[in-house]
Write an enzyme that holds these catalytic residues in place. Structure first.
Site, PDB file in Angstrom:
ATOM      1  N   THR A 232     -17.255  12.084  11.508  1.00  0.00           N
ATOM      2  CA  THR A 232     -17.810  10.898  12.176  1.00  0.00           C
ATOM      3  C   THR A 232     -18.533  11.282  13.459  1.00  0.00           C
ATOM      4  O   THR A 232     -19.602  10.732  13.776  1.00  0.00           O
ATOM      5  CB  THR A 232     -16.684   9.893  12.486  1.00  0.00           C
ATOM      6  N   GLU A 256     -14.243   2.723   7.857  1.00  0.00           N
ATOM      7  CA  GLU A 256     -12.993   3.179   8.452  1.00  0.00           C
ATOM      8  C   GLU A 256     -12.787   2.623   9.857  1.00  0.00           C
ATOM      9  O   GLU A 256     -11.672   2.322  10.242  1.00  0.00           O
ATOM     10  CB  GLU A 256     -12.990   4.708   8.498  1.00  0.00           C
ATOM     11  N   GLU A 400     -12.028  14.282  -5.605  1.00  0.00           N
ATOM     12  CA  GLU A 400     -11.983  13.195  -6.588  1.00  0.00           C
ATOM     13  C   GLU A 400     -13.044  13.241  -7.681  1.00  0.00           C
ATOM     14  O   GLU A 400     -12.865  12.647  -8.726  1.00  0.00           O
ATOM     15  CB  GLU A 400     -12.049  11.813  -5.911  1.00  0.00           C
TER      16      GLU A 400
END
Length: 519
Positions: A232, A256, A400
């Site tokens: 970030t 987030e 993932e």
């Protein structure tokens, strides 16, 4: 005697009622369906013209769907398509009687004389099909909306997903002759020459822009790292460079953090104020003056933030279109990909859903013709490896879904060796306060590593040659500086201002508390 009057109602002629007053026919064009099927069977190359436009389900009549399925099967087998081969294929499929027998196939070919306007007719059939799909979806949603047991939030997500599937199905683009593409390519080269090499959206990190020539239009860029590496902080530093330094409109979707938290990070970055002080407001007079002076850089900056939680790809697409149209946004940043969802769609696993999300982001980048940057988490594979090279992220560490690697035009990793108490590289150069940007995949260019300075307490990435406000002109390297204010005794500082606990294995640096802020 008074005349007896008849007060009964006189019979009146009933007002004619429109034919569609009591019911509506679904959108359809059966005559055009017949014309298209007949044209395919009499014209040799007709099917190739409309194969990308029409699918069997686009036809309204079930008989026409089965006939088109037989035509599609013949085309896949590279067999000739005419009324005899189609009739025979329908026999093999066991559908010949359901469509009306050989006689109906003969009638279809007798109704047309040529394949003129075939594509136009096919597009009308597709439009009717899409209209029927919208009616079906709205009817389903309406029925469920009347059901008190239905959860409205789930229903909204389901509606979004179903509409998204329909819109994706309709995203077709015709082929383009090369001449206008050549003109566009030359135009972009000329624009790059004027920008002195940065043909895309410049990041403000010179060594990175040198390799990438800026983030390129229609590219999907994945920036991945383990937690606390500074994902970030990196994109916020980049957004600040784009919006403040280069006046390039940029949008940041944070799944987030809230908008206020993001702006606090930007204030830390621009004003170089420590995160704890920004949160609790415990600034001294000098720091308040610093805030008043430097905050002016952010005011009116073309930076747009959105903190919608659990953002779906459908919502993102709608918002992104509006941002590009209304504010000329040149770059989208998503923090982060694994928190998105493809609402309303059913998947066998989370991996399949992430695959759909990454593919949708790539499609959106192409549609809007802007770069889309998506942050991504890495799996724990890095933690199980040792050594300087072992801690460097790899493409196989992407979390993932392998589809992320496939869909992305560029994959970059953020790696800070200091986090793993690795203080020197193989050549003996200091790695304290250094962040490596590893370009692991670059579809249209070179790969390589870029080193930046990372100031943890300000959540800020900088060029290695940038002078920041805390630099000591007498500092010759990454040496301990003891002239910092407002810090307790025993805190260690290094030349670029990073607060960190030096590893015990280095006798020159001694111990200290770990004040590095993980971002």
């Amino acid at each position: 005697m008074a005349e007896k009057r008849n007060y009964s109602k006189k019979p009146t002629t009933p007002t004619p009622i429109p034919a569609n007053e009591f019911g509506k026919l679904p959108p359809q064009a059966p005559e055009l369906e017949e014309a298209v099927l007949g044209a395919i069977m009499i014209e040799k190359d007709a099917y190739s013209l409309i194969s990308e436009i029409l699918k069997p389900e686009c036809f309204y009549k079930v008989a026409h769907q089965k006939i088109y399925e037989a035509i599609t099967t013949l085309a896949m087998q590279q067999e000739p398509i005419d009324m005899h081969t189609v009739t025979e294929q329908l026999r093999k499929n066991g559908n010949i009687d359901e469509v009306g027998g050989p006689y109906y196939i003969t009638l279809l070919t007798a109704k047309v004389s040529s394949a003129a306007h075939l594509e136009y007719h096919a597009r009308i059939i597709t439009q009717k099909f899409l209209a029927r799909e919208l009616i079906r979806i709205s009817t389903e949603i309406q029925t469920k909306a009347f059901d008190d047991k239905s959860d409205v939030d789930d229903l909204m997500q389901e509606a979004e997903g179903m509409l998204f599937e329909v819109s994706q199905r309709n995203l077709k683009k015709d082929v383009t002759q090369i001449n206008p593409v050549i003109e566009e390519a030359i135009h972009r080269m000329q624009a790059a020459a004027e920008k002195q090499g940065a043909s895309g959206v410049a990041t403000g990190f010179h060594s990175l822009d040198k390799i990438t020539s800026g983030w390129q239009k229609s590219d999907l860029i994945i920036i991945a790292a383990r937690p606390a590496m500074g994902k970030t902080a990196f994109v916020l530093s980049m957004a600040k460079n784009m919006g403040v330094d280069y006046n390039q409109p940029v949008a940041l979707f944070s799944l987030e953090m809230s908008n206020v938290q993001l702006v606090n990070r930007l204030i830390m970055n621009v004003c170089e104020l420590e995160g704890e002080k920004v949160k609790n407001g415990q600034l001294d007079k000098e720091e308040w003056n610093k805030l008043d002076k430097d905050i002016k850089e952010l005011i009116d900056a073309p930076i747009f933030v959105d903190d919608t939680p659990s953002l779906s790809v459908f919502e993102l697409r709608s918002k992104a279109r509006r941002l590009v149209k209304e504010h000329k946004v040149q770059c989208l940043i998503i923090d982060y990909l694994q928190l998105m969802n493809a609402s309303g769609m059913s998947f066998g696993s989370r991996e399949q859903e992430v695959s759909i999300i990454s593919r949708s982001l790539k499609g959106l980048a192409k549609e809007l013709d802007i770069p889309i940057i998506a942050l991504s988490q890495l799996n724990r594979g890095v933690e199980g490896r040792s050594g300087l090279e072992g801690k460097r992220p790899q493409l196989s560490d992407l979390r993932e879904s392998g589809a992320i690697e496939q869909d992305a035009d560029m994959v970059c990793f953020i790696h800070r060796p200091e986090y793993y108490h690795l203080t020197e590289d193989a050549q003996g150069n200091s790695l304290l306060g250094i962040a490596e940007i590893i370009i692991a995949k670059h579809r249209n260019g070179a790969t390589g590593d870029v080193q930046l300075k990372f100031k943890g307490q300000y959540a800020k990435f900088m060029n290695k040659d940038d002078r920041d406000k805390d630099d000591n002109p007498f500092n010759a390297g990454y040496q301990v500086i003891s002239s910092k204010m407002n810090e307790p005794a025993g805190t260690n500082f290094y030349g670029d201002g990073v607060l960190s606990t030096p590893p015990a294995s280095n006798p020159l640096l001694g111990g200290g508390r770990n004040d590095e802020v993980p971002f």
